[in-house]
Design a protein around this motif. Structure first.
Motif, short mmCIF file in Angstrom:
data_model
loop_
_atom_site.label_atom_id
_atom_site.label_comp_id
_atom_site.label_asym_id
_atom_site.label_seq_id
_atom_site.Cartn_x
_atom_site.Cartn_y
_atom_site.Cartn_z
N ILE A 183 -32.45 5.98 47.46
CA ILE A 183 -32.89 6.58 46.18
C ILE A 183 -34.49 6.63 46.39
CG2 ILE A 183 -33.03 6.44 43.72
CD1 ILE A 183 -30.55 4.56 43.97
N SER A 184 -34.99 7.90 46.11
CA SER A 184 -36.67 8.11 46.18
C SER A 184 -37.11 7.49 45.15
CB SER A 184 -37.15 9.49 46.15
OG SER A 184 -36.50 10.05 44.87
N ALA A 185 -38.44 7.04 45.49
CA ALA A 185 -39.19 6.25 44.53
C ALA A 185 -39.35 6.85 43.26
CB ALA A 185 -40.52 6.04 44.99
N ASP A 186 -39.34 8.20 42.96
CA ASP A 186 -39.50 8.57 41.66
C ASP A 186 -38.12 8.77 41.07
OD1 ASP A 186 -38.14 10.58 42.90
OD2 ASP A 186 -39.67 12.18 42.48
N GLY A 187 -36.93 8.01 41.69
CA GLY A 187 -35.66 8.14 41.00
C GLY A 187 -34.96 9.53 41.04
N LYS A 188 -35.59 10.68 41.94
CA LYS A 188 -35.01 12.03 41.51
C LYS A 188 -34.35 12.41 42.60
CE LYS A 188 -38.85 14.18 39.47
NZ LYS A 188 -39.29 14.77 38.38
N THR A 189 -34.45 11.79 43.76
CA THR A 189 -33.60 12.22 45.09
C THR A 189 -32.71 11.28 45.66
OG1 THR A 189 -35.67 13.66 45.54
CG2 THR A 189 -34.11 13.23 47.40
N TYR A 190 -31.45 11.70 45.71
CA TYR A 190 -30.43 10.50 46.21
C TYR A 190 -30.02 11.21 47.49
CZ TYR A 190 -30.12 8.09 41.65
OH TYR A 190 -30.09 7.49 40.52
N THR A 191 -30.14 10.28 48.61
CA THR A 191 -29.77 10.81 49.76
C THR A 191 -28.44 10.08 50.35
OG1 THR A 191 -32.01 11.07 50.41
CG2 THR A 191 -30.42 11.05 52.50
N PHE A 192 -27.39 10.57 50.67
CA PHE A 192 -25.94 10.06 50.94
C PHE A 192 -25.60 10.23 52.46
CE2 PHE A 192 -25.69 10.86 46.35
CZ PHE A 192 -25.30 9.71 45.95
N HIS A 193 -25.53 9.09 53.05
CA HIS A 193 -25.10 9.27 54.45
C HIS A 193 -23.70 8.93 54.33
CE1 HIS A 193 -29.26 9.10 55.58
NE2 HIS A 193 -29.55 8.05 54.77
N LEU A 194 -22.81 10.01 54.61
CA LEU A 194 -21.44 10.00 54.65
C LEU A 194 -20.96 9.18 55.91
CD1 LEU A 194 -20.97 13.69 53.67
CD2 LEU A 194 -21.62 11.93 52.32
N ARG A 195 -19.60 8.81 55.61
CA ARG A 195 -18.87 8.06 56.51
C ARG A 195 -18.23 8.95 57.43
NH1 ARG A 195 -16.96 3.00 55.56
NH2 ARG A 195 -17.74 3.11 53.19
N LYS A 196 -18.07 8.39 58.64
CA LYS A 196 -17.61 9.41 59.77
C LYS A 196 -16.15 9.07 59.86
CE LYS A 196 -22.04 10.30 61.74
NZ LYS A 196 -23.26 9.78 62.67
N GLY A 197 -15.42 10.02 60.60
CA GLY A 197 -14.23 9.75 60.87
C GLY A 197 -12.84 9.40 59.79
N VAL A 198 -13.49 10.27 58.62
CA VAL A 198 -12.36 9.78 57.53
C VAL A 198 -11.30 11.11 57.66
CG1 VAL A 198 -12.32 9.99 55.03
CG2 VAL A 198 -13.96 8.68 55.95
N LYS A 199 -10.07 10.90 57.66
CA LYS A 199 -9.11 11.99 57.67
C LYS A 199 -8.75 12.61 56.48
CE LYS A 199 -8.95 11.11 62.11
NZ LYS A 199 -9.71 11.80 63.02
N TRP A 200 -8.27 13.49 56.28
CA TRP A 200 -7.77 14.59 54.98
C TRP A 200 -6.44 14.18 55.53
CZ3 TRP A 200 -10.30 15.71 50.82
CH2 TRP A 200 -11.68 15.96 50.99
N HIS A 201 -5.50 14.34 54.45
CA HIS A 201 -4.12 14.06 54.46
C HIS A 201 -3.54 15.29 55.07
CE1 HIS A 201 -4.43 11.81 50.36
NE2 HIS A 201 -4.60 11.06 51.55
N THR A 202 -2.55 15.21 55.88
CA THR A 202 -1.97 16.24 56.31
C THR A 202 -0.49 16.57 55.63
OG1 THR A 202 -2.52 15.82 58.74
CG2 THR A 202 -0.72 17.17 58.48
N THR A 203 -0.23 17.58 55.04
CA THR A 203 0.70 17.92 54.10
C THR A 203 1.73 19.10 54.55
OG1 THR A 203 -0.44 19.32 52.59
CG2 THR A 203 -0.63 16.86 52.13
N LYS A 204 2.52 19.68 53.82
CA LYS A 204 3.35 20.85 53.93
C LYS A 204 2.46 21.93 54.11
CE LYS A 204 5.89 19.94 50.54
NZ LYS A 204 6.90 19.95 49.47
#
Lengths: 336, 530
Positions: free
Chosen positions: B80-101
């Motif tokens: 979170i930036s010092a002014d509280g206005k910018t949030y930087t998210f580092h995303l998790r790698k290798g997360v699978k989506w469900h495989t469906t019909k």
């Protein structure tokens, strides 16, 4: 015969207009606002509230909403549910087979037991048999459904463990609906034991839903039978030396059945309209429960469309009963 | 006739043979109602969230089950930036989506999915914005006013830029409406001409994969074998059996047809406690049940009158009669399980004599007023009517005549929002465990005309909660909220009545069940012992 049917159909059209108008008026007359219910305790600011109402078409004057609804309904479009956003007709068709299945089973139960019981009571008039049948049917008729359902669940499912508590199928089975009738779908599927499981789930709700019709049928059969048994032609048949079974089963029963069929038709109509209490107790995914839920959420299109469809079913069943009458008793179709 | 008898007997025989206990490796949950749909972004009901966001989906940040503590979810970490206005998210790698019909994913979860999720709710020109309904939670959490931009830096980095600092931002992102949907699935369905499927046959990254829904009857899920949290879920299958009647849910639990049930009848609790097959768990709920004064109406614009009626109300008696012991007396507008709860607050004692004196001081005699009572049972108030009657009797003792008023629920909400009432009963269950979610939502000046039905706007209180909203240091925020609670008590816009205790019965074979303070049902961490 065709003239008779057409006359009956002619009477149905004003009934339909009446039903749409009444439903529309009633659901809009009761207080409540679907947008406010959606927001709950959080509340919603007035601008957003107006935006959402407009989105749902609820900002127009009532007469315009009704005219639009009727205009679309005539073309077979009953609109989308406010909550699920699915076409009302699709939701109805998904749930209706469950209601029919339950109603038919309950009615079969009522007829299979009620009819012979009524005949038996009439034949044994004034005896202990007669008094017992009448006493039991009076009890059945006065049974509060909710209490009766819960009592049977506690006795048969919880204490004795011989029937499932509720639902249409156990959790271990999963059957994709093809016809929507669980008995048929479970036969078509390759899940072992699913059919027996589905049948098994039908036992208690059918008994509960069938109890009142059973009592009505038994009483109606008895009184109608008694009247017929006093007729001259029955005496003649007996005098001819026909067996008692033939006199009752063939000569008397056919005439005694007319009022009984009216009652069966009326009761079946009510059941198809959704057995609200039975469906709620047994978690039965049918029309009755759906309508109650839709009223609670002020889902106007679902309530209006649902009731219109239910009315169609009741009117059709009654029409069929009238026609069936004509077949059983030709005198009826000639009277105006 | 013989045939009929035969078939009746065979049905009965099958009935006896077929009765059984739910399959041991399938978790069966008796839920209280049908989900409204399968996209949590469109809805606000807990019943819908249980079946969607809490089973099928994940969020950037997530609540640790059984707590209101936020932990990394699909975002591994954030700055979170010092002014509280910018949030930087580092995303998790290798997360699978469900495989469906309907969907075979070609890629893992990435930044495009985050953008799709939020832009769909935010941007009116987004191709998916108009599909499936409105986005009430996103709107009511003020996201449209809060967001400046959401940018993708690379496949695994996303930046949220805000127009102003918002301290509860991370907790807000852990809420159900912020569940991450697949952009690839949406693209495919859009191309196939069936975009509505995205909301009807959900595809997520969560612990449970959606198998099917039979309307008003059953929802079925399978374990997501590729779930990014190792070892979860612990069981293979999950079934929701929709059972609207509480007595029937209890019967199903007793008969072993379900393992966990929702919302028990308060009247059944005593029997559940003694049932050898059932464990009755409980936890203080994250809620508050209160009686609010309309501070814009005379004489309730005078704090002395509000204080006097606080003293005239016997809360202990209410806890006993209305909550039947399943509640604790409330002195603050936030429950004790929320951080910054001010333990030093001194509640008004039950003292009718002092109340009379105070009313006289305020120049109020022969006061006639109303008490609005909700027509429905809510988690924070099991019986508003009864509570209203008790308060009515208490107030009568200090010379205040109150008439009990009630309306249909939707109408009740609408009219109290418009300020027609003099005094009213209501309550709140927290969304995210942040004090802001109680204090600003229910008592902030901006909320007058929506959730602030007391129409109480106090400058000092408002300054404190606004300052706390933009302050990122938790210790400083705590101090501000503690101060705010002190002002609240002194000004007394409400009578804080109780925090209810949440009960949940589960079968004995259920292991590691946790009651969620936010009211959710999560099944990934539980297991079945046989």
């Amino acid at each position: 015969m065709i003239g008779f049917i057409l006359r009956k159909i002619g009477l149905v059209i004003p009934a339909f207009i009446g039903v749409t108008l009444l439903t529309f008026a009633l659901i809009h007359m009761i207080p409540g606002d679907p947008v406010e219910l959606l927001a709950g305790e959080r509340g919603i600011d007035p601008t957003r509230h107006a935006e959402l109402k407009a989105l749902l078409g609820l900002d127009k004057p009532l007469w315009e909403q009704y005219a639009l609804y009727l205009y679309h309904a005539i073309q077979g479009d009953l609109g989308l549910s406010i909550v699920t956003k699915k076409p009302v007709i699709e939701e109805f068709l998904t749930l209706f087979p469950a209601t029919i299945e339950l109603a038919l089973c309950a009615m079969s139960f009522a007829v299979i037991i009620g009819l012979p019981a009524g005949i038996w009571a009439a034949v044994k008039r004034g005896t202990a048999v007669d008094h017992s049948v009448m006493a039991v049917s009076l009890t059945g008729y006065s049974m509060p459904i909710f209490w009766w359902g819960l009592l049977l669940i506690i006795l048969c499912s919880v204490t004795l463990g011989i029937t499932p508590v509720s639902g249409r199928l156990s959790a271990e089975y999963w059957i994709e609906p093809t016809t929507g009738f669980m008995l048929i779908d479970s036969l078509l599927s390759d899940e072992q034991g699913a059919f027996a499981d589905a049948l098994h789930h039908l036992v208690l709700p059918s008994v509960v839903l069938g109890t009142i019709p059973l009592a009505v049928i038994a009483r109606m059969t008895r009184s109608s039978m008694l009247e017929v048994l006093r007729e001259d032609y029955v005496r003649t048949a007996r005098a001819k030396g026909l067996s008692p079974l033939r006199v009752i089963g063939v000569h008397a029963l056919r005439n005694a059945l007319i009022p009984v069929i009216t009652v069966i038709g009326l009761q079946l109509g009510t059941m198809l309209a959704g057995a609200i209490l039975t469906e709620t107790i047994f978690s039965w995914p049918g029309i009755g429960r759906w309508l109650i839920q839709s009223i609670g959420r002020r889902d106007y299109p679902s309530v209006q469309g649902g009731i219109l469809l239910v009315a169609t079913v009741i009117i059709t069943v009654n029409l069929l009963v009238d026609v069936l009458y004509g077949i059983i008793n030709p005198r009826i179709r000639h009277t105006r | 006739m013989r045939k009929v008898l035969l078939s009746v007997t065979s049905v009965l025989a099958m009935a006896i043979a077929g009765a059984g206990v739910a399959n041991a490796k399938t978790i069966v949950y008796c839920s209280e109602g049908s989900p409204e749909g399968f996209n949590p972004q469109h809805y606000t009901a807990g019943t819908t969230f249980d079946a969607t966001s809490r089973a099928v989906f994940d969020r950037l940040a997530m609540f640790k089950i059984g707590t209101t503590q936020v932990e990394p979810g699909l975002a591994e970490k954030w700055e979170i930036s010092a002014d509280g206005k910018t949030y930087t998210f580092h995303l998790r790698k290798g997360v699978k989506w469900h495989t469906t019909k309907t969907f075979k994913p070609t890629r893992d979860f990435n930044a495009d999915d985050v953008l799709f999720t939020f832009n769909r709710q935010w941007k009116k020109d987004h191709p998916y914005h108009g599909i499936g309904g409105s986005y009430e939670y996103f709107e009511s959490m003020s996201f449209p006013d809060l967001l400046e931009a959401i940018e993708k830096v690379d496949d695994y980095t996303v930046v949220f830029k805000l127009k102003r600092p918002e301290a509860p931002m991370i907790a807000n992102l852990a809420m159900d409406f912020a569940s991450i949907l697949s952009a690839e699935y949406a693209d495919q369905m859009s191309k196939a001409g069936t975009p509505e499927k995205v909301d009807q046959e959900p595809v997520g990254t969560g612990p449970w994969q959606f198998v099917g829904y039979q309307k008003d009857a059953q929802i079925r899920y399978e374990k997501n074998k590729a779930y990014w949290k190792a070892g979860l879920p612990k069981e293979d299958k999950l079934v929701f059996q929709i059972t609207p009647d509480a007595s029937v849910r209890y019967a199903k639990l007793k008969a072993g047809e379900c393992h966990v049930m929702a919302f028990p009848n308060p009247a059944d609790l005593a029997a559940m406690k003694t049932d050898a097959n059932i464990t009755l768990m409980n936890q203080p709920g994250l809620n508050i049940g209160y009686l609010g004064f309309n501070t814009e109406k005379k004489p309730f614009d005078d704090k002395k009158v509000r204080q006097a009626l606080n003293m005239a109300t016997n809360k202990d008696a209410i806890i006993e009669a209305v909550y039947q012991g399943a509640g604790v007396k409330a002195k603050n507008p936030i429950p004790p399980t929320i951080w910054s709860y001010n333990n030093d607050t001194k509640d008004y004692p039950y003292d009718p004599e002092a109340a009379k004196k105070l009313l006289a001081e305020a120049g109020v005699t022969n006061l006639k007023t109303d008490i609005w009572a909700m027509p429905v049972q809510r988690p924070y108030n099991p019986n508003a009517r009864r509570m209203a009657e008790m308060i009515q009797a208490d107030w009568k003792k200090v010379g205040v005549e109150a008439e009990i008023v009630s309306f249909e629920w939707g109408e009740y909400l609408k009219r109290t929002k418009a300020g027609e009432q003099s005094t009213f009963m209501l309550g709140w269950t927290g969304d995210n465990g942040d004090p802001d979610n109680f204090l600003a939502v229910l008592l902030g000046c901006d909320a007058v005309g929506s959730a602030n039905r007391s129409r109480w706007c106090n400058k000092d209180f408002e300054a404190l909660i606004q300052q706390a909203k933009v302050e990122s240091d938790v210790a400083k925020r705590t101090a501000l909220y503690e101060q705010a609670q002190k002002i609240f008590k002194e000004e007394a816009p409400w009578i804080t009545v109780a925090h209810s205790v949440v009960y949940q019965p589960v079968r004995k074979e259920v292991q590691d069940w946790k009651i969620d303070p936010l009211g959710g049902q999560y099944f990934q961490e539980m297991s079945l012992s046989k």
